[in-house]
Every structure is written in C-alpha cells, then in structure tokens.
Motif scaffolding. Structure first.
Motif, PDB file in Angstrom:
ATOM      1  N   SER A 128       0.845  -1.196   0.000  1.00 52.40           N
ATOM      2  CA  SER A 128       0.000   0.000   0.000  1.00 52.40           C
ATOM      3  C   SER A 128       0.881   1.248   0.000  1.00 52.40           C
ATOM      4  O   SER A 128       1.942   1.263   0.633  1.00 52.40           O
ATOM      5  CB  SER A 128      -0.889   0.026   1.236  1.00 52.40           C
ATOM      6  OG  SER A 128      -1.736  -1.080   1.235  1.00 52.40           O
ATOM      7  N   VAL A 164      -1.996   1.236  -4.401  1.00 54.79           N
ATOM      8  CA  VAL A 164      -1.044   0.146  -4.154  1.00 54.79           C
ATOM      9  C   VAL A 164      -0.020   0.120  -5.278  1.00 54.79           C
ATOM     10  O   VAL A 164      -0.290   0.538  -6.407  1.00 54.79           O
ATOM     11  CB  VAL A 164      -1.747  -1.236  -4.083  1.00 54.79           C
ATOM     12  CG1 VAL A 164      -2.647  -1.337  -2.869  1.00 54.79           C
ATOM     13  CG2 VAL A 164      -2.500  -1.531  -5.349  1.00 54.79           C
ATOM     14  N   TYR A 185      -2.493   4.664   6.156  1.00 51.81           N
ATOM     15  CA  TYR A 185      -3.144   3.801   5.164  1.00 51.81           C
ATOM     16  C   TYR A 185      -4.621   3.716   5.520  1.00 51.81           C
ATOM     17  O   TYR A 185      -4.966   3.069   6.521  1.00 51.81           O
ATOM     18  CB  TYR A 185      -2.583   2.383   5.191  1.00 51.81           C
ATOM     19  CG  TYR A 185      -1.101   2.281   5.007  1.00 51.81           C
ATOM     20  CD1 TYR A 185      -0.548   2.478   3.741  1.00 51.81           C
ATOM     21  CD2 TYR A 185      -0.280   1.959   6.065  1.00 51.81           C
ATOM     22  CE1 TYR A 185       0.811   2.365   3.560  1.00 51.81           C
ATOM     23  CE2 TYR A 185       1.079   1.842   5.893  1.00 51.81           C
ATOM     24  CZ  TYR A 185       1.620   2.046   4.649  1.00 51.81           C
ATOM     25  OH  TYR A 185       2.953   1.919   4.477  1.00 51.81           O
ATOM     26  N   ASN A 208      -3.827  -2.924   5.681  1.00 54.73           N
ATOM     27  CA  ASN A 208      -3.230  -3.778   4.635  1.00 54.73           C
ATOM     28  C   ASN A 208      -2.800  -5.130   5.174  1.00 54.73           C
ATOM     29  O   ASN A 208      -1.664  -5.537   5.035  1.00 54.73           O
ATOM     30  CB  ASN A 208      -2.049  -3.072   3.971  1.00 54.73           C
ATOM     31  CG  ASN A 208      -0.921  -2.849   4.950  1.00 54.73           C
ATOM     32  OD1 ASN A 208      -1.155  -2.829   6.154  1.00 54.73           O
ATOM     33  ND2 ASN A 208       0.267  -2.693   4.448  1.00 54.73           N
TER      34      ASN A 208
END
Lengths: 450, 450
Positions: A184, A197, A445, A449
C-alpha cells in the motif's frame, strides 16, 4: 521444593500438550513449556561432550577467562525441531481423527482455533501443511548451516546467500498460496504514485529473501556479551507474539487469524527453548549460544514474518538490529579499521564493562574517508572520539556497534545490566513498532493492509 | 583432456537442468549429474577441515594405517539437500509460470511427466508439495542425526527411535493422501483368511515407522570395508530406479506413475551424490563416509519406498541387509560374545582380507545358549567354527556378519573385490526381487496391488 515445582511444570506441560482435542493453542503452550524444560534439561548434560569435540570458547569479559561450552544453540534448535514435528499431528488433529463428536461450544478457547476450523471441515488443508513444512525446512536447514559454521568457521562470502536458498520452499509456498506482492502507498505519497497500491512483483520475493538473509545475520552481529543474543531474540519473539495476539483477539478476517495463529505456534516454542538457553547463558554464562542459535532464532522470526504476512511490521521490531548494521557499515566495509574483537572491555578494578576502542597508530596518515566517517558519526553522537589537540588527529574512537553506543551514552555497567539495557531498548522499540503499526498505520493507510 | 570432459559434464548437467520447460525428468537428470560433480568437487576440498575438527579415522585394513577424513557423507547429504530445494521450482514449474503456451505434443518425453500433468492443470497440487517437503524434512533431519552421531557417538538406545520421529511428517502425508493400510492376501492363503485383503490399520503405520528405522541402521551395520556402505546404497538405488522405470514405462494408472516419478526424482540425485562419494571412498579409500552417509542414504530409500507405496517391494531389495541383521542377532543380543570390531582382518603377507574371529578363551565354560547358537549357525553354514577335538569345545568362530559369511564361502580376497562381491550379491538379490514382484506377484495376487 524446587524439585516438586519442576515436576509440576513438566506435568502441566504434558497435560496441556495432551489437550489437543480442545485447542491446538493450549497444546502449543504445553509444548512450549516442555520445550523450556527439555532445553534446560539437556544443556548441562551435553556441555562436557561439546567441549570434548572442540565446541568451546573463552569468556573474555571475566577476570578468570574460563573455557565454557559453545554452540549450545544446537540444543535449542533440536528441541525446537522436535516440537515442530510432534506438533504436526496436533495441529491437524481434527482432520486426522475421524470421529467428530467434540462439541466446539463446550470449549471456551475454541474461538482461537477458528482460523483453522472455518477453512475446510471435510478436506485436509494441504496448503497449511505445506506452509508449515516449508517453515520447518527453512528453520532446520539454517540451524544446520549454523552448526557447520560453528564447526568450520565458514567464510562470510560462502555462507551469505545460503539463507536465501533455505527460504526457497517458503517463497514457493508464499507465491502459490498468497502471491500478494503489492504494498500500500501511504496517503501522503499517493499523489506522486497516482495509485493506492504498488505491485512490486518479483522484487517482493527478492525482498523476502533479503529478510531471510538479514534476520539471522543481524542477530549474530549483536553478540559478545553474556545473554545478549538469546535476550534480544526473546524480546523480539515476545513483541511478535503481542502483534499476533492483537490480530487473533480482534479478528478482522479468518485468513489473517489463521496466519497469525501459525505465527503463534512457531513463536511460543521459540520463547520456550530461548528461555531454557538463557537459564544457562545469562550472566555469568555457563554456556555460549554459538552462531547456531543466532541463525536459528533469526530464521524462526523471518519465517514467521513471511508466512504471517507481516515482514514489513517485523522490520519495525528489528530496528535495533538495523541501527547496529548501519552503525557497523564503516568497519564492515573498511572505511574505518576493524579490530578482531569489538566487544566491550572489562575493567578489572570496577568489574564493569567499558567501551572498546579502535586505536589509530600515531604517525600513520588517516585516509580522508576515515576522517570524514569519524567526524560524521561523532557529530550524530554515535561514537566517542578522542582527539590529539595538537595534531588535530583522532587517537582512538569507540567501536561501531550498538553495544558500544549504549556504553558511550549510559556509561560503564555490569555485563548483565548491559544485556538488560539492550533488551530494554529492544522492547521499547518493539512496543513503539506495535503502536506505529496498529495505532498510526490506519491514519497513513486508510484501509488496513493485512 | 580430462579437464575438457569434466567441463563438458558440468555443461551437460547445467543444460539438462535448465530444460525444465520440457520435462522435470530431464532437469532431474541434469541436476543429478551436477550433484555428482559437486560432491566430487567439494570432498577433496573440505577433507582437511574435517580432519582438523576431529572427523577422521584410521583405515584398519591397510598396512600403513593412515588417518583419513571421516563423515564425508555430510557433503553428499548437503549437496543432495541443495538439489532437493533447487528442484522444487522445477517440479512445479508449470503451476508457477502463468503462460501455458508450451505444446505438450512437441515434447517426446512429455509422456513421462504425465502423472503430474493429469492431476490438475489449474490448481496447485498442494498434496504433492506436501509429500515432497515431508520427504525433504525426513532426509534432512536424519542427516543431522548422522552428523550428531559422528560428532558425539550417541548411544544406541538414545538414537534408536529418532528415525521414527523424523518420519512423522511422512506418515501424516501418507495418512492424509493415501491412507491405504490394507495388504493383499496371497491366493494360497485366502481360504484361511476368507478375504482378499487384510486391513492392518494402525499397524501399517508402525510397519512404515519400522522401515524408517530399519533402512538407515541396516546400511550402517554392513560397514568396515572400503566402499561397502556407498556401494550397497548405490546398487539398491539402481534397483529402485529400475522398479520405478517399469511402472513409468508400463503405466497402469496415473496415480502409480506419479508416485514412481516422485521416487525417480528422489533416487537420481542420490545416485549422483553417492557416485561422487564413491570416487573417493573406493578402495584404497581417501575418505570415509561416516554414519551420516549410511543414515542419509538409508532414509532416502525408506522415504522413496513409503511415498512411492512400494515399501514391501523395497524390503525385497533389502534382503542382504535383513540377512545380515538376522545373522548379527546372536552377537548383538549377547548369545555369542561380540568383539569390539567385527571387520575382516588384513593378511599383510598376501594383501588379502580374511575372516575375523571371535575367540573363546580356554578354560572359561561356554553357556548352553552360545554352544547351541554356534551349532545351529554352523549347521546352516553361516559361520565357520574351529573345534578342539579333544575337549569337543569350539576354540573360535567367524564373526556373525554378511562380510564374514562371504569371506568364509568365497575365501580371502582383496578389499575392493570383497566390496564388489557384496555389491554383486545386492544386485542379484535386487533383480531377483524385481522378477518376483513383476513376474510372479501377478500369479500369487490375481490383481496387481499397486
């Protein structure tokens, strides 16, 4: 009295170990207790045989430089390997035993084995067995490399890439079962990449192979003080365990729970055998751990990171090792002279360990790269340098290791306090890593992830 | 000239190895050639280091009892292990590489990989990877046991059951993937059993664990003559290979072809590393193989028999080892005194090896069990006994091993001829086993029990 306690621990371990009908996790805890007891049982019993076969070393940081057994990590690794093998039927118990009369509801810890329950009740999970066996192969083969290294002092360039070969089964399993090679992009950097990504593709496998090379070696170079190799491994193992428990108790998806349960199953016995080793390796050491232990423990951590899909988080826990590696670069690559031993020096009067130094012979001109390195590292307070004020020339500087860095900043200390200090730093960094990963990562993020 | 040939062999091996697009079998042949070259390359280069670390032994059957490196089987085992790891991506190449443009029809040897083609073109064969990895673990861990045994001379009772533990992953895979625990009843015996098959259930796993214990140990006890350990392993490997080829070229069902292809992939590199070792271990030996080699080679054969579902046929090929074991029983279990060494004795004048004897001290009364054993074994011409005709008492008898049995019946011979003789017996028995299995078994068992 201590005999009774000891017997009690054996019994508890066996009891938990035999409880595989209830939960593999309980069995694994029992197995880890047994692993601790077995390691602590064997080490004092095989020491003499090891010394006879030349596995021995002098303890340099003591007044009387006694010769004690070396390579005792081989015992830890063997006990660990046995645990791994014996755990296979336990882990897959419900697929192996036909009767399914057990009531999952009766079992309060049943939820913990959910990852393994939900996947397939009828078909044997060959992918999980494959992942487990590949982990065992990587760990076993790296332990063997460690033993050969302790036996023959294999040259650096001959052994450097071997952990990557040992990791091939692991990478094949990763490729086949997960194949996730994208990372990511942090929110801040997204405008530059114009995507959320980035697929690293083949590079991601190179990265994982590098992790397999880095972890064993990085533990191996923070050494030379009683208990420091096993101590740092124990702390990293604890932090990894905390990370796993966070996932298991806040399940986000069954796949992540399963991956982190596997990680727990591999980490708990590591903690067991490391604790058993520390009992004898703690200051004042009665045994040394050898390269075998460093390679073995480092590889378990690397394997766990790769198979548990948290190799990037794992690197957060290895920050002290990364710091030590970067600090070591000038001496490893010849920018600054590297003495044969860089371990701290015992001050016989105080009984405390002090910095060891690289001494620059008077009259020999220093290359510019050496002078520049020393000035930069001194400016960042990474090393202490003594200058000859008349000639404006350094006379000596502390060696470029985290251990010397600690002694420079905290002053001379007793050997066990130094080990505790390194372990404390390791723990602080690990907890910081956990906070970063679970507290701040969601900010950077937006989606997790895992 | 020999340099050019050597380079040619390296090149051929690399070329074949790189041909994995065409057939894993070709690659495996190439890999085995490389395994031979690599073993022969490393052995002379590491010998001195092995001697320095105490891995050395005296060659007792020579006039000048030179000290030469021992435990060279460790090199074979390590090269073999590397081959196994490097072969993983090759074996599963077609599942790992997405493009499927290869035309199977172009490839004349494509039929050989049929077993691996027909199972699943889309889904990765986790069961096959699991089987392969479990084989690697068993072989690697038994090699490690061999190294520890060469290092520390582990006591017989401490190491006896360890191969069975090393076989656990193998047995789990067998249980999960095949689970066949019944044996066919020969036609003649069917009236008694009143059925065509008998299910041995759990006993069959005990049997397979026993095979894993027997094979390594049985090769280890036919020892003491230059080249005999590696020689017998090489011949058994060849016979197993023939057995596999019969199945692969007369395919009965894809499952059998697949099992025997896996067996080939494991056996060919064994032949390679064993040949490389024999180059230096052949009379007059420049290196010894050590327990490591015997355990390693025996375990490869056991693994192949178990995973290839021909562990009963395998026992036919081990008849010389079984014979040697039965012959040894009186000395192993104390019915007859067992001298420290039972290897043959060199006659310095003739340069030939002669029988070694167990001598019965005059005046010491012999127990009835000893006298009885000697009389029975003498009656079957298994040993030669010298009698004192006055007292009707044996003065000495040849030792109870197949090597002494051969020397008794064929007379004294040079060391390499003795090894050749044992290898010849092994080969004859193996071919006999193949004929029994493929020629007569269909008569005894109406349907083939693959």
């Amino acid at each position: 009295m201590s005999k009774i306690i000891s017997l009690g621990i054996w019994a508890l371990g066996l009891l938990l170990m035999a409880s595989q009908k209830h939960s593999p996790l309980l069995s694994n805890i029992g197995l880890s207790v047994l692993a601790y007891k077995a390691t602590a049982f064997f080490i004092p019993r095989v020491g003499a045989a090891f010394i006879r076969r030349g596995f021995s070393g002098k303890d340099m940081n003591k007044v009387e430089k006694r010769v004690i057994p070396e390579t005792m990590g081989a015992v830890s690794a063997m006990v660990y390997f046995m645990c791994m093998i014996l755990f296979i039927p336990v882990l897959f118990y419900k697929y192996l035993v036909p009767e399914r009369s057990r009531n999952q509801q009766d079992n309060p810890l049943g939820v913990l084995s959910d990852g393994y329950t939900s996947v397939a009740e009828v078909q044997f999970p060959h992918d999980q067995l494959g992942a487990y066996l590949s982990a065992v192969i990587s760990i076993l083969s790296i332990s063997l490399l460690g033993i050969f290294d302790d036996l023959f002092d294999i040259r650096w360039r001959h052994k450097f890439f071997l952990p990557a070969i040992a990791a091939i089964p692991l990478l094949v399993v990763y490729y086949v079962d997960y194949g996730v090679t994208y990372v990511s992009v942090p929110t801040l950097l997204r405008p530059f990449f114009q995507r959320t990504v980035v697929d690293l593709g083949f590079l991601y496998y190179i990265y994982m192979a590098a992790v397999a090379i880095f972890c064993p070696n990085s533990i191996n170079i923070i050494a030379g003080v009683n208990g420091v190799e096993a101590g740092q491994s124990f702390v990293i193992g604890l932090v990894v365990l905390c990370n796993d428990l966070i996932y298991v108790f806040h399940p986000s998806n069954p796949e992540a729970v399963r991956a982190h349960l596997l990680s727990i199953y591999l980490i708990l016995p590591l903690l067991g055998v490391t604790a058993g080793l520390l009992k004898y390796n703690w200051w004042p050491s009665r045994v040394f751990v050898g390269d075998t232990f460093c390679y073995f423990a480092g590889m378990v951590l690397a394997v766990v990171g790769i198979l548990g899909h948290f190799s990037k988080t794992l690197m957060l826990f290895f920050i002290p090792q990364i710091f030590n590696f970067i600090l070591s670069v000038p001496q490893l690559f010849g920018f600054v002279e590297c003495p044969r031993h860089r371990l701290p020096r015992l001050n016989v009067k105080t009984g405390l360990l002090e910095n060891s130094y690289t001494v620059f012979t008077e009259g020999v001109p220093l290359p510019t790269k050496t002078l520049l390195t020393i000035r930069v590292f001194e400016a960042f307070r990474l090393i202490r340098v003594d200058w000859d004020h008349k000639t404006k020339r350094p006379t000596r500087c502390t060696n470029f290791t985290i251990i010397n860095f600690v002694l420079y900043h905290f002053g001379p200390m007793r050997e066990d306090h130094l080990t505790l200090c390194i372990m404390g730093i390791q723990l602080a960094v690990g907890l910081f890593g956990l906070i970063i990963r679970h507290g701040f990562a969601p900010l950077v993020y937006p989606q997790d992830n895992i």
